[in-house]
Design a protein around this motif. Structure first.
Motif, short mmCIF file in Angstrom:
data_model
loop_
_atom_site.label_atom_id
_atom_site.label_comp_id
_atom_site.label_asym_id
_atom_site.label_seq_id
_atom_site.Cartn_x
_atom_site.Cartn_y
_atom_site.Cartn_z
N MET A 1 1.07 -1.25 0.36
CA MET A 1 0.02 -0.08 -0.21
C MET A 1 0.88 1.12 0.13
O MET A 1 1.75 1.49 0.41
CB MET A 1 -0.51 0.15 0.82
CG MET A 1 -1.70 1.05 1.90
SD MET A 1 -2.78 1.09 2.20
CE MET A 1 -3.93 2.80 2.75
N HIS B 1 -2.31 1.65 8.68
CA HIS B 1 -2.71 0.79 7.93
C HIS B 1 -2.67 -1.10 8.74
O HIS B 1 -1.56 -0.97 8.01
CB HIS B 1 -2.84 0.73 6.39
CG HIS B 1 -3.85 -0.08 5.70
ND1 HIS B 1 -5.10 0.32 5.48
CD2 HIS B 1 -3.06 -1.39 4.69
CE1 HIS B 1 -5.54 -1.05 4.98
NE2 HIS B 1 -4.98 -1.98 5.25
N THR C 1 -2.37 -4.11 7.34
CA THR C 1 -2.56 -4.48 6.09
C THR C 1 -2.96 -6.15 6.94
O THR C 1 -3.40 -7.23 5.71
CB THR C 1 -1.16 -4.96 5.93
OG1 THR C 1 -0.07 -5.92 6.73
CG2 THR C 1 0.13 -3.67 5.73
N GLU C 2 -2.89 -6.95 8.05
CA GLU C 2 -4.12 -8.43 8.82
C GLU C 2 -5.22 -8.04 8.08
O GLU C 2 -6.13 -8.75 7.82
CB GLU C 2 -2.65 -8.13 9.69
CG GLU C 2 -1.14 -9.20 9.48
CD GLU C 2 -1.82 -9.83 10.55
OE1 GLU C 2 -1.60 -10.79 11.53
OE2 GLU C 2 -0.10 -10.02 10.93
N CYS D 1 -6.94 -5.40 7.24
CA CYS D 1 -7.38 -4.51 6.27
C CYS D 1 -8.16 -2.89 6.35
O CYS D 1 -9.21 -3.11 6.15
CB CYS D 1 -7.75 -4.83 4.82
SG CYS D 1 -7.18 -6.08 3.71
N ARG D 2 -7.85 -2.36 7.44
CA ARG D 2 -8.12 -1.47 8.39
C ARG D 2 -7.12 -0.96 8.58
O ARG D 2 -6.27 -0.74 9.13
CB ARG D 2 -9.32 -1.44 9.29
CG ARG D 2 -7.73 -2.36 10.41
CD ARG D 2 -9.28 -3.72 12.14
NE ARG D 2 -8.62 -3.19 12.75
CZ ARG D 2 -8.82 -4.12 14.05
NH1 ARG D 2 -9.98 -4.47 14.14
NH2 ARG D 2 -8.33 -4.74 15.02
N ASP D 3 -7.42 0.92 8.59
CA ASP D 3 -6.79 2.59 8.82
C ASP D 3 -7.02 1.85 10.50
O ASP D 3 -7.96 1.52 11.11
CB ASP D 3 -6.87 3.04 8.42
CG ASP D 3 -6.57 3.32 7.14
OD1 ASP D 3 -6.69 2.37 6.51
OD2 ASP D 3 -6.92 4.77 6.21
#
Length: 495
Positions: free
Chosen positions: A1, A48, A50-51, A53-55
């Motif tokens: 990202m 973010h 990455t596991e 998928c949320r900020d």
């Protein structure tokens, strides 16, 4: 990202991000998007996960500082308990803590991310005093609730708080030290209200609040802060007192609940003043079977009266026709009539001088937020530009723009824009609250920018202190789409 800049936050190279984020957990699981200025013992990041998928908001707290401020055994465990103690439900006004973990010489506090703006971003829009009260009120209630359960929330720096898209203050970066007290939280509420009223930070801070967008508050000779109403006379004295008395922990304003009660009283009084003084009486139509409501005059008399009226009307028409057909010039009659009903001529347009500009991008991080003022600095050599996009604005974003503020209400008539990117589609709209959706605005005028200067007729329905310059379509540039605004000018009705 790909890392993206956040409003008021410098972007960092991968090497910089590695330097600021020690530990493999942070390096492998979280993509760091932007850092916010703060005290030297903590780093605040928008990241973010990455596991999942949320900020998230990520606070990296120096564990040595924990031991310095808490000399009792096991200060790290105590810090974790204090911080997670804020994580029960407060109607979304205190970010939920997801995880706390030791990362090298720091403690990582992972919490939910609050989309929105920094305190400084909202303060630059010069919110109305009562709007500032509304922004703070719910966080004050959440703080009172936390105190009731023995928790503390540490309102010690403006960047610890964010203003959500629904326009309310949220504790976005929870991290509670052992020496923090409920009195400190009350002073923090006063500081937050003060900052929104004046755009300055009144608390001493180990962090650089100027880097956070808020210069230190002005002080008197005795070291006390200048009350807000002394700086801006339009601020209600009562609201100014709430901010200062909470800051200085005066009797009667020493608890978070006292702050809530005071703000509630002010907001209730404002609602009462804005309510109509009386409700119009409903007209009661007589029912067909209601004999008392029927007119008592007999129908023959009414018919006779109507006949007289009709006769007089016909006579009047005949007389007026005769006079019109006489030697009196019809043009003179028309001119005399028009002189009574024609509107006054429009006054010459007057230049309107903006006081500030802030990026408005409700569905995305604000584009180049630190450069927004360059579009209204009366210097065409400087400019504000959107981010560069690989394609035209996606439907999920819709647009980006600038909320331009004026020191006093203005009667806007015309907007002119100088731009080096012709083809940009621009709309002039009523300005929403900085957190509201674009659908809550009213279109006043629109144009596709031509080379040089483009004029847009855009008359506001009522005098306003803010207007939105909204870019709904970008210009094609090399390897993407981007728009730049060198200067925006405003013209209003003359006085």
């Amino acid at each position: 990202m790909t890392a993206m800049p956040v409003s008021g936050v410098p972007s960092h190279s991968p090497q910089d991000r590695d330097q600021f984020a020690p530990g493999m957990v942070v390096a492998t699981r979280y993509t760091l998007l932007g850092r916010f200025a703060g005290p030297d013992w903590v780093q605040w990041w928008h990241a973010h996960d990455t596991e999942l998928c949320r900020d998230v908001s990520l606070s990296l707290v120096d564990s040595a500082h924990l031991r310095d401020t808490d000399t009792r055994p096991d200060p790290v465990a105590r810090f974790c308990r204090n911080t997670t103690g804020t994580s029960f439900s407060h109607e979304g006004r205190i970010a939920q803590v997801y995880d706390i973990e030791a990362v090298g010489d720091r403690i990582a506090v992972v919490a939910e991310w609050t989309p929105g703006w920094r305190v400084a971003d909202i303060a630059r829009t010069v919110p109305r005093p009562l709007d500032a009260a509304r922004i703070v009120r719910d966080l004050a209630a959440a703080t009172a609730d936390a105190h009731h359960f023995g928790a503390r929330i540490s309102l010690d720096h403006p960047n610890r708080v964010r203003i959500s898209r629904d326009g309310l203050a949220v504790l976005a970066f929870p991290a509670t030290l052992a020496d923090d007290s409920t009195a400190d939280d009350v002073a923090g509420l006063g500081a937050l209200l003060y900052a929104l009223l004046l755009g300055t930070w009144p608390l001493p801070s180990s962090g650089d609040t100027l880097a956070a967008g808020l210069p230190p508050a002005g002080r008197r000779g005795d070291g006390s802060v200048v009350p807000p109403h002394r700086v801006r006379p339009t601020i209600p004295h009562r609201l100014s007192d709430v901010a200062v008395n909470a800051l200085t922990r005066q009797p009667g304003m020493g608890t978070a609940q006292a702050v809530v009660d005071a703000l509630d009283r002010m907001l209730a009084d404002a609602r009462a003043r804005s309510a109509p003084a009386f409700a119009p009486k409903k007209k009661v139509r007589p029912r067909p079977d209601d004999r008392t409501a029927r007119p008592r005059a007999p129908l023959p008399a009414m018919s006779a009266a109507l006949a007289v009226v009709v006769a007089l009307g016909a006579a009047g028409w005949a007389i007026s026709t005769a006079f019109t057909a006489s030697d009196a010039p019809p043009a003179a009659v028309a001119d005399s009539t028009l002189s009574e009903i024609a509107p006054a001529p429009e006054p010459d347009p007057t230049p309107l001088i903006p006081s500030s500009a802030v990026v408005y991008s409700p569905q995305h991080f604000p584009d180049n937020g630190t450069r927004a003022s360059l579009a209204v600095d009366a210097n065409p050599a400087t400019f504000w530009a959107t981010d560069r996009y690989p394609q035209q604005l996606p439907p999920t974003k819709g647009g980006v723009g600038l909320i331009v503020s004026f020191p006093q209400p203005v009667d806007l008539r015309t907007v002119w824009i100088e731009s080096p990117t012709p083809g940009t589609r621009v709309e002039i709209r009523t300005a929403p609250a900085a957190w509201a959706n674009i659908g809550h605005t009213q279109l006043l005028g629109a144009a596709t920018l031509a080379p040089g200067v483009t004029r847009i007729a855009a008359r506001t329905p009522a005098p306003t202190t803010r207007v939105l310059v909204w870019i709904s379509g970008l210009s094609p540039v090399e390897s993407g789409f981007q728009s730049s605004l060198s200067e925006i000018g405003f013209l209003g009705g003359g006085g």
